[in-house]
Design a protein around this motif. Sequence first.
Motif, PDB file in Angstrom:
ATOM      1  N   GLU A   1       0.826  -1.213   0.000  1.00 27.31           N
ATOM      2  CA  GLU A   1       0.000   0.000   0.000  1.00 27.31           C
ATOM      3  C   GLU A   1       0.851   1.251   0.000  1.00 27.31           C
ATOM      4  O   GLU A   1       0.555   2.231  -0.689  1.00 27.31           O
ATOM      5  N   MET A   2       1.929   1.243   0.803  1.00 21.37           N
ATOM      6  CA  MET A   2       2.820   2.407   0.863  1.00 21.37           C
ATOM      7  C   MET A   2       3.464   2.667  -0.501  1.00 21.37           C
ATOM      8  O   MET A   2       3.608   3.822  -0.922  1.00 21.37           O
ATOM      9  N   ILE A   3       3.863   1.611  -1.184  1.00 21.10           N
ATOM     10  CA  ILE A   3       4.477   1.776  -2.493  1.00 21.10           C
ATOM     11  C   ILE A   3       3.464   2.345  -3.480  1.00 21.10           C
ATOM     12  O   ILE A   3       3.776   3.248  -4.264  1.00 21.10           O
ATOM     13  N   ASP A   4       2.230   1.840  -3.420  1.00 14.03           N
ATOM     14  CA  ASP A   4       1.184   2.364  -4.300  1.00 14.03           C
ATOM     15  C   ASP A   4       0.959   3.854  -4.080  1.00 14.03           C
ATOM     16  O   ASP A   4       0.817   4.621  -5.036  1.00 14.03           O
ATOM     17  N   ARG A   5       0.932   4.257  -2.817  1.00 13.95           N
ATOM     18  CA  ARG A   5       0.705   5.674  -2.517  1.00 13.95           C
ATOM     19  C   ARG A   5       1.849   6.560  -2.986  1.00 13.95           C
ATOM     20  O   ARG A   5       1.647   7.736  -3.317  1.00 13.95           O
ATOM     21  N   SER A   6       3.060   6.004  -3.036  1.00 16.64           N
ATOM     22  CA  SER A   6       4.217   6.810  -3.409  1.00 16.64           C
ATOM     23  C   SER A   6       4.446   6.866  -4.916  1.00 16.64           C
ATOM     24  O   SER A   6       5.298   7.633  -5.376  1.00 16.64           O
ATOM     25  N   ARG A   7       3.721   6.048  -5.668  1.00 20.77           N
ATOM     26  CA  ARG A   7       3.938   6.010  -7.121  1.00 20.77           C
ATOM     27  C   ARG A   7       3.392   7.252  -7.800  1.00 20.77           C
ATOM     28  O   ARG A   7       2.390   7.801  -7.415  1.00 20.77           O
TER      29      ARG A   7
END
Length: 330
Positions: free
Chosen positions: A324-330
């Motif tokens: 989820e964190m990676i998705d938000r940072s993309r």
Amino acid sequence: MSKATFIVSLDFELHWGGFEKWPLKDYSQYFLNTREVIPQMLQLFRKHEVHVTWATVGMLFHSNRESLLKNSPQIKPSYSDQELSAYDFIERQGIGISEEEDPFHFAGSIIHEINKTPFQELASHTFAHYYCNEEGQTIDQFRADLRAAQTAADFYHKKLRSLVFPRNQFNEEYLRVCFEEGFTAVRDNPRDWFWNIQSTQQESSWKRLNRGLDAYLPVGQKNTYTQESILYREGLPYCIPASRLLRPYNPKEFFLNDMKISRINAEMERAARKNEIYHLWWHPHNFGSYPRESMAALERIISNFSKCRERYGMKSATMGEVAEMIDRSR
């Protein structure tokens, strides 16, 4: 810039993790000890607010044989070596009627405890401890296995989104199936050559020796990494590398027991200082032989994490939360 993150992922299997090689007459107390130590782990994780991914064999989600057999997939793995099949084991050896009678192959009560504990992620270790790189099985059989795992999770009103491959076997084609069946995160192997596991059969002793040595000595490469280094590839789940396998206490290792825990704590602190990820994993049954000593070692590790959180702002996250964190940072 990503924050320092501590990931814990557990391969929860009980006897399904090695039914083809572990005679229950020799391992029954080992797995009974495992069942007793899991609540202690959950209590420790609750106390220190540690987020943990419990990658669980789907057969363990059931509490009785009728439910397990009813919800097994119609198409089953056709391994060339049928002794690798959990269904072959059930047919030849049999399993009990219920969890009370057979605590080695059912764990519904433990799943409920995991779900009741804050910050725990229920995840998949496939339904029947599926081996993706073994001869004879097919990708359609793997897809059916994952669907059975998701159906088992429905009993607990959960949708599985993280997965750990049994024996760390996988390839890109099977990763794509994972994504199509709802999985957004899988645990990747450490980058070292000795963690490249193609089969459960005939693996070289040289690889196993190097994996063992690396627990104590810097045999492998640097095993902490940034969140930004986890690649996004369309149609595939995020592959989140493991950093270190927590090996259990062994009375024959003497001072080496302390050395391997100190090595883990030093690697974790390095990740905390550099705003990197440290991903620790083990099997709960690894604590089955010396539960008291193994729990004492785990308490040292979790205490060290609490210090890293206080000193450096390190946070705890499940595999699903990292995705989820990676998705938000993309």
